[in-house]
Write a protein that holds these residues in place. Structure first.
Motif, short mmCIF file in Angstrom:
data_model
loop_
_atom_site.label_atom_id
_atom_site.label_comp_id
_atom_site.label_asym_id
_atom_site.label_seq_id
_atom_site.Cartn_x
_atom_site.Cartn_y
_atom_site.Cartn_z
N SER A 56 22.76 -78.84 67.69
CA SER A 56 22.52 -79.56 66.25
C SER A 56 23.29 -78.33 65.36
N SER A 57 23.03 -77.26 65.47
CA SER A 57 23.52 -76.28 64.20
C SER A 57 24.80 -76.06 64.47
N SER A 58 25.48 -76.04 65.52
CA SER A 58 26.82 -76.06 65.65
C SER A 58 27.63 -77.25 65.38
N SER A 59 27.02 -78.40 65.71
CA SER A 59 27.69 -79.66 65.45
C SER A 59 27.66 -79.89 63.66
N SER A 60 26.59 -79.18 63.07
CA SER A 60 26.53 -79.30 61.82
C SER A 60 27.77 -78.67 60.89
N SER A 61 28.23 -77.50 61.57
CA SER A 61 29.52 -76.75 60.78
C SER A 61 30.73 -77.33 61.66
N ASP A 62 30.67 -77.88 62.60
CA ASP A 62 31.91 -78.33 63.51
C ASP A 62 31.61 -79.70 64.04
N GLU A 110 27.06 -70.21 74.90
CA GLU A 110 26.82 -68.81 74.97
C GLU A 110 25.67 -68.61 74.03
N SER A 111 25.88 -69.36 72.84
CA SER A 111 24.56 -68.83 71.77
C SER A 111 23.18 -69.33 72.08
N ALA A 112 23.28 -70.49 72.78
CA ALA A 112 21.99 -70.81 73.48
C ALA A 112 21.48 -69.83 74.40
N ALA A 127 24.49 -73.18 83.88
CA ALA A 127 24.68 -74.64 84.42
C ALA A 127 23.68 -75.60 83.66
N ASP A 128 22.31 -75.42 83.85
CA ASP A 128 21.63 -76.10 83.08
C ASP A 128 21.69 -76.31 81.48
N ILE A 129 22.05 -75.22 81.05
CA ILE A 129 22.44 -75.23 79.61
C ILE A 129 23.48 -76.45 79.33
N ILE A 130 24.60 -76.26 80.03
CA ILE A 130 25.68 -77.12 80.03
C ILE A 130 25.31 -78.59 80.14
N ALA A 131 24.51 -78.88 81.00
CA ALA A 131 23.99 -80.36 81.52
C ALA A 131 23.19 -80.55 80.34
N LEU A 132 22.40 -79.96 79.59
CA LEU A 132 21.17 -80.25 78.69
C LEU A 132 22.12 -80.51 77.32
N ALA A 133 22.90 -79.43 77.02
CA ALA A 133 23.94 -79.45 75.81
C ALA A 133 24.65 -80.94 75.72
N ALA A 134 25.16 -81.32 76.99
CA ALA A 134 25.97 -82.68 76.96
C ALA A 134 25.18 -83.75 76.80
N ARG A 135 23.83 -83.75 77.43
CA ARG A 135 22.67 -84.56 76.96
C ARG A 135 22.38 -84.71 75.59
N ASP A 136 22.42 -83.62 74.91
CA ASP A 136 21.90 -83.55 73.45
C ASP A 136 23.13 -83.91 72.47
N ALA A 137 24.21 -83.65 73.07
CA ALA A 137 25.40 -84.14 72.18
C ALA A 137 25.63 -85.69 72.13
N VAL A 138 25.34 -86.29 73.22
CA VAL A 138 25.05 -87.74 73.06
C VAL A 138 24.02 -88.12 72.23
N ALA A 139 22.75 -87.85 72.20
CA ALA A 139 21.79 -88.22 71.34
C ALA A 139 22.03 -88.00 70.08
N LEU A 140 22.79 -86.89 69.72
CA LEU A 140 22.77 -86.29 68.50
C LEU A 140 23.95 -87.12 67.70
N THR A 141 24.99 -87.78 68.37
CA THR A 141 25.90 -88.80 67.76
C THR A 141 25.47 -90.13 67.97
N GLY A 142 24.11 -90.55 68.13
CA GLY A 142 23.53 -91.82 68.31
C GLY A 142 23.61 -92.55 69.62
N GLY A 143 23.75 -91.62 70.63
CA GLY A 143 23.56 -92.32 71.89
C GLY A 143 22.20 -92.28 72.44
N PRO A 144 21.73 -92.55 73.81
CA PRO A 144 20.51 -92.57 74.20
C PRO A 144 20.25 -91.01 74.63
#
Length: 333
Positions: A56-62, A110-112, A127-144
């Motif tokens: 969320s914080s990274s996406s706010s700036s980029d 790396e930040s997480a 590996a878990d951070i990558i999977a979770l971050a992609a999951r959260d990226a979808v939700a952050l942009t309006g997806g499920p």
């Protein structure tokens, strides 16, 4: 040990996917290895929240971050499985392959990881951070927002020569895409659904330049007639022959920052950016599903959860396999 997850599955063979979505088949899928929902509940209870906050914080700036994270998980999981092998730096690692040089989002992971190592050292894998971050990226942009199991461990092998035989190219034919997905245990249905990741993100001009050619006057002309001519003209303006290699265009020309079903709506009016996108509409095996997804966003969201779950469990390492890296860019050895 295995875990089971009760999820809904829509059969691809139905003649009416919209009606099928209303009469879903409920059954149990067995996930491989030792992945569990809430794997870190006792060992690092704030793990998923920390990853989500980093995204969320990274996406706010980029604003380009969500698309980068989604691409990152695909390129990681298709080579060596979902084990963060793509994060490893060094001579001849996966990042060395030209197809991966434009991958972004590493800094978010790396930040997480830094926060997690401070709070729960040696516990949460990259590996878990990558999977979770992609999951959260979808939700952050309006997806499920979907629940995914965790417990992946980090791989210790990353070789550039393993990249090309495993990942997809934007110029692939349908048969080539089916072959790559099948090799990863993913179905034709998963291929169409996961292609919906192109509803966010950007692409370099070179990734779709094969749909054009240079004429005798040195100008680009459209040679791929499956592409809408007005959209093609827009792309040629954005990506002239003189364009810098760093020039980017939106995967989705309509709602580029929103995870929605606009990608499929674009396809049915011949505005798929890549040749591999257009192939989904032109092929009789997938055309009807594309049309149904274009009409029903909820159907797409339900299907996304199912296919994303399968994507993020490809070739996972668990138990005694791999390790929990202290830094995502290097092994502990």
């Amino acid at each position: 040990m295995t875990i089971t997850s009760n999820i809904y599955v829509m059969p691809l063979t139905s003649s009416n996917h919209i009606n099928v979505a209303l009469n879903l088949v409920y059954f149990t899928v067995t996930l491989c290895c030792s992945l569990f929902f809430n794997f870190y509940a006792a060992s690092c209870p704030t793990a998923e929240l920390i990853v989500r906050n980093s995204v969320s914080s990274s996406s706010s700036s980029d604003p380009s971050i969500p698309g980068k994270l989604l691409r990152l998980v695909f390129h990681d999981c298709f080579v060596e499985g979902c084990d963060a092998s793509l994060m490893l730096l060094g001579n001849n690692t996966e990042q060395s392959d030209p197809a991966n040089r434009s991958i972004g989002g590493f800094s978010v992971i790396e930040s997480a990881k830094r926060v997690l190592e401070f709070l729960c050292p040696g516990t949460v894998s990259c590996a878990d951070i990558i999977a979770l971050a992609a999951r959260d990226a979808v939700a952050l942009t309006g997806g499920p927002m979907i629940q995914i199991p965790t417990g992946r461990r980090d791989g210790m092998v990353s070789v550039a020569s393993n990249v090309r035989p495993n990942i997809l190219d934007t110029s692939f034919t349908m048969d080539q895409m089916i072959n790559r997905f099948s090799n990863k245990g993913l179905s034709l249905f998963d291929l169409v659904i996961l292609s919906g990741a192109h509803t966010i993100g950007t692409a370099h001009c070179s990734s779709f330049r094969d749909r054009f050619q240079q004429d005798s006057k040195g100008k680009l002309t459209l040679i791929d007639k499956s592409l809408d001519s007005s959209y093609a003209n827009e792309l040629m303006k954005e990506c002239p022959l003189s364009a810098s290699p760093s020039v980017l265009v939106n995967n989705d020309p309509e709602t580029s920052m929103v995870f929605d079903n606009q990608y499929y709506r674009n396809l049915v009016i011949n505005k798929g950016l890549f040749q591999s996108d257009s192939a989904l509409l032109s092929d009789n095996r997938t055309r009807r599903l594309v049309e149904d997804l274009a009409k029903d966003q909820q159907f797409f969201f339900q299907s996304w959860g199912q296919s994303f779950l399968k994507l993020t469990t490809i070739g996972v390492k668990t138990g005694d396999e791999g390790e929990i890296r202290s830094f995502c860019a290097s092994t502990n050895a």
